[in-house]
Design a protein around this motif. Sequence first.
Motif, short mmCIF file in Angstrom:
data_model
loop_
_atom_site.label_atom_id
_atom_site.label_comp_id
_atom_site.label_asym_id
_atom_site.label_seq_id
_atom_site.Cartn_x
_atom_site.Cartn_y
_atom_site.Cartn_z
N PRO A 3 0.79 -1.21 0.00
CA PRO A 3 0.00 0.00 0.00
C PRO A 3 0.83 1.27 0.00
CG PRO A 3 -0.89 -1.57 1.57
CD PRO A 3 0.41 -2.12 1.09
N THR A 4 2.07 1.20 0.45
CA THR A 4 2.89 2.40 0.55
C THR A 4 3.97 2.44 -0.51
OG1 THR A 4 4.32 1.29 2.16
CG2 THR A 4 2.51 2.62 3.03
N GLN A 90 -5.15 0.75 -3.39
CA GLN A 90 -3.91 0.35 -2.71
C GLN A 90 -2.89 1.48 -2.57
OE1 GLN A 90 -3.88 -2.46 -1.22
NE2 GLN A 90 -5.73 -3.25 -2.18
N PHE A 91 -2.97 2.49 -3.41
CA PHE A 91 -1.99 3.57 -3.32
C PHE A 91 -2.60 4.83 -2.72
CE2 PHE A 91 0.45 7.18 -4.81
CZ PHE A 91 1.74 6.82 -4.43
N GLU A 94 -4.10 3.74 0.50
CA GLU A 94 -3.17 2.89 1.27
C GLU A 94 -3.83 1.64 1.84
OE1 GLU A 94 -1.73 5.81 4.11
OE2 GLU A 94 -0.03 6.24 2.77
#
Length: 280
Positions: A3-4, A90-91, A94
């Motif tokens: 996610p990061t 996911q980005f 996150e």
Amino acid sequence: MSPTTEPPSAGPAGADRPALRADCGSCFGLCCVALPFAASADFAIGKDAGEPCRHLRSDFRCGIHARLRERGFSGCTVYDCFGAGQKVSQFTFEGRDWRRHPGTAAEMFAVFPVVRHLHELLWYLTEALTLPAARPVHGALRQALHETERLTLGSAAELRELDLAAHRAQVNQLLLRTSDLVRARIPGRKKNRRGADLIGADLRGADLRGANLRGARLIAADLERADLTSADLIGADLRDADLSGADLRGAVFLTQDRLNAARGDAATRLPPALTRPAHW
């Protein structure tokens, strides 16, 4: 993808454009929630934006995925988010989904269409950079691609404030120039049917090499055995168009969702970046 972790670039080296292909397993079912649809031939039921589809399961998967067409949801089989779903899930957010973190829902649903538009532009820019004829503008295309990718990495607040129309207009100038360069390699006079109403038109066996079909309405048109080599198909509406035996090799700015909306067969020749729809 963590996610990061910054998602992979959609640059010209990645000919298969993995970052621009939907990964539903990494998405929070955003197309099934954020977007509205009306009851029609494409959708058996209607719903409002922000309302989860009744068939969306708790794991964000579709409960009728294998039977969408027979259940009256052909519109779902056509849609393509260009990888925006997993980028936002996911980005941008996150890995915090809208069910466990309901405070994110409104902003997530507002951001998703913005990123989807940006990812579609990334698809076109990436394609343009693979075209030898567009070499005179490769430098400008590369800059536009990097700037568009940078915009997709902005915060949710930045994405909501983005002047998307202005950015699209800038990119479109480069895509128009790319189209001109590609189509100029086809000898002779090319047909200009940009934005034309060709609904139900009989174009069987038509010579459309290098044609400008940007935004043309080709709904239910008969394009059987038509030659669309190097034709510009950006924004063309191909819903229920018959592409049986048609030659689409070298067609520029044709996307998977537009192709999915059409009908074709095993003899339809496709650009290498696209796949033959399962329902053909």
